[in-house]
Design an enzyme around this catalytic site. Structure first.
Site, mmCIF file in Angstrom:
data_model
loop_
_atom_site.group_PDB
_atom_site.id
_atom_site.type_symbol
_atom_site.label_atom_id
_atom_site.label_comp_id
_atom_site.label_asym_id
_atom_site.label_seq_id
_atom_site.Cartn_x
_atom_site.Cartn_y
_atom_site.Cartn_z
ATOM 1 N N ARG A 207 40.956 21.410 56.299
ATOM 2 C CA ARG A 207 40.964 22.544 55.350
ATOM 3 C C ARG A 207 41.293 22.055 53.944
ATOM 4 N NH1 ARG A 207 45.142 26.475 57.959
ATOM 5 N NH2 ARG A 207 44.562 27.978 56.367
ATOM 6 N N LYS B 51 49.568 32.251 49.148
ATOM 7 C CA LYS B 51 48.707 33.293 48.567
ATOM 8 C C LYS B 51 48.950 34.662 49.227
ATOM 9 C CE LYS B 51 44.733 31.294 49.504
ATOM 10 N NZ LYS B 51 45.149 30.028 50.144
#
Ligand code: AMP
Length: 232
Positions: A179, A20
């Site tokens: 995560r 990202k």
């Protein structure tokens, strides 16, 4: 359609390690639009030891999302930084929960705006772990390297600004796995949220950085073309 409707407000969503940050930087430079990463803002605050940073630290270190309350407090500032001079933005790493997505919709609607497109970078969990355990990041500019596939020119320092590279605490395998759980449990509903609104684009992030950029750019170009067509 008014000229303001040509403005692109893009969300870049994906699991940790899907690229990202790298892609957001490339797109913001290519299209001259603002780029804000909530992860980068939070990390800068932890480095500076601000009240926000001190509160966020434990969540980041353990791989949990920081509470929505902290993110909502940042929203106005986030928007100003992202949209300010640029008239258009890429938000990287936000929204990360359905509550955040709803808050962002309300926030934009109150300004007569909306999200133009959500770009979802998809990558398998095992590939993510492989990428992240070998990731080293520049603590100043945020640029990241992979020790095997894209190492820095000089060992341990950033090619861009010569700052020492760090192995982020949350890029250790146990935290990465946590995560990923957080992503599947809390962020995946955001994908469905935007899927229902017809603005979701899925991209296979298991390609080279350049191929992913090309695919994302093609989507951005189609969006710009479509909104120009609408405005006539
Ligand atoms: P990132 O650099 O985007 O991987 O973010 C690093 C960490 O910052 C995440 O694991 C979360 O703890 C926190 N974080 C970043 N963005 C958000 C957000 N929108 N909501 C909650 N926590 C966030």
């Amino acid at each position: 359609m008014a000229a303001a409707d040509l403005v692109q407000r893009i969300l870049l969503i994906g699991p940790p390690g899907s690229g990202k940050g790298t892609q957001a930087l490339r797109l913001s430079q290519k299209y001259q639009i603002g780029h804000v990463s909530t992860g980068d803002i939070l990390r800068r605050n932890t480095q500076k030891g601000t009240a926000l940073g001190r509160e966020a630290q434990q969540f980041i270190t353990s791989g949990d999302l920081v509470p929505d309350r902290l993110i909502f407090d940042m929203l106005e500032d986030l928007y100003k930084r992202a949209d300010g001079e640029h008239q258009g933005f890429i938000l990287d790493g936000f929204p990360r929960s359905e509550n955040q997505a709803e808050a962002l919709s309300e926030f934009l609607e109150s300004r007569g705006q909306r999200v133009s497109a959500v770009l979802l970078l998809e990558l398998a969990d095992d590939e993510i772990v492989e990428r992240l355990v070998h990731r080293r990041t520049c603590s100043r500019c945020g640029r990241s390297y992979h020790l095997k596939s894209s190492p820095p020119t000089s060992e341990g320092v950033c090619d861009g600004d010569g700052t020492s590279l760090v192995w982020r605490e949350d890029d250790h395998e146990d935290v990465i796995r946590h995560r990923l759980q957080t992503y599947h449990g809390q962020t995946e509903p955001v994908v469905a949220f935007y899927g229902k609104r017809g603005v979701l684009h899925r991209i296979d992030a298991c390609q080279s950085i350049e191929s992913v950029t090309l695919e994302l750019s093609a989507i951005m170009d189609r969006l710009a073309h479509a909104s120009r067509g609408d405005s006539h």
